[in-house]
Design an enzyme around this catalytic site. Sequence first.
Site, short mmCIF file in Angstrom:
data_model
loop_
_atom_site.label_atom_id
_atom_site.label_comp_id
_atom_site.label_asym_id
_atom_site.label_seq_id
_atom_site.Cartn_x
_atom_site.Cartn_y
_atom_site.Cartn_z
N ASN A 290 -3.60 6.43 13.36
CA ASN A 290 -3.91 5.04 13.03
C ASN A 290 -2.64 4.20 13.01
OD1 ASN A 290 -3.29 6.51 10.66
ND2 ASN A 290 -4.31 5.02 9.36
N GLU B 38 -1.55 0.50 11.76
CA GLU B 38 -1.95 -0.69 11.01
C GLU B 38 -1.11 -1.89 11.41
OE1 GLU B 38 -2.11 0.50 6.87
OE2 GLU B 38 -3.93 1.69 7.28
N GLU C 268 -8.83 7.56 16.17
CA GLU C 268 -9.74 7.97 17.24
C GLU C 268 -9.68 6.97 18.40
OE1 GLU C 268 -10.31 7.50 14.05
OE2 GLU C 268 -12.11 8.52 13.36
N1 THU Z 1 -9.05 4.96 9.91
C1 THU Z 1 -8.96 5.71 11.05
O1 THU Z 1 -7.89 5.84 11.64
N2 THU Z 1 -10.09 6.28 11.52
C2 THU Z 1 -11.31 6.20 10.93
O2 THU Z 1 -12.29 6.67 11.48
C3 THU Z 1 -11.41 5.59 9.61
C4 THU Z 1 -10.27 4.74 9.19
C5 THU Z 1 -7.83 4.31 9.40
C6 THU Z 1 -7.81 2.82 9.56
C7 THU Z 1 -6.87 2.40 8.47
O3 THU Z 1 -5.55 2.46 8.98
C8 THU Z 1 -7.01 3.48 7.41
O4 THU Z 1 -7.69 4.56 8.03
C9 THU Z 1 -7.81 3.03 6.19
O5 THU Z 1 -9.02 2.50 6.56
#
Ligand code: THU
Length: 129
Positions: free
Chosen positions: A42, A44, A55
Amino acid sequence: MTDRKLIDVAMEAMFNSYSPYSRFKVGAAIECEDGEVFAGCNIENAAYGATMCAEAVAIASAVSGGKRDFKRIAVISEGGDYCYPCGNCRQLLNEFSPELEVLAARSDGRYVSYPLSALLPMAFGKEIL
Ligand code: THU
């Protein structure tokens, strides 16, 4: 590749997570039909809505690499609970491989496995258009 190895690849990507706002690190590894694996974490952003899920990054990388058929995806977070793909990511995965197997792992390495169709029943897919 074994489930365990795919989860290891996802975990490696998780350590590269850029998540200063949620402090919730996520990693994903998607296995293509031909065996190649693409990872993502992820990413941000100060404009929170611009955040990319692990994903989504893995799929984007795989599709950019010319792949469109996927067998399995492993998702892992640092949390103590199994990390399931969010609703939006389930939809992204369904676009290419409705038959995908989803491994949802937790930080101690334990995991559960579900077909994507169980996580996204009655999906809206390209066959409808
Ligand atoms: N997040 C993911 O990377 N994948 C998911 O399926 C759920 C949420 C991340 C997004 C954000 O950076 C953090 O988790 C908190 O929501």
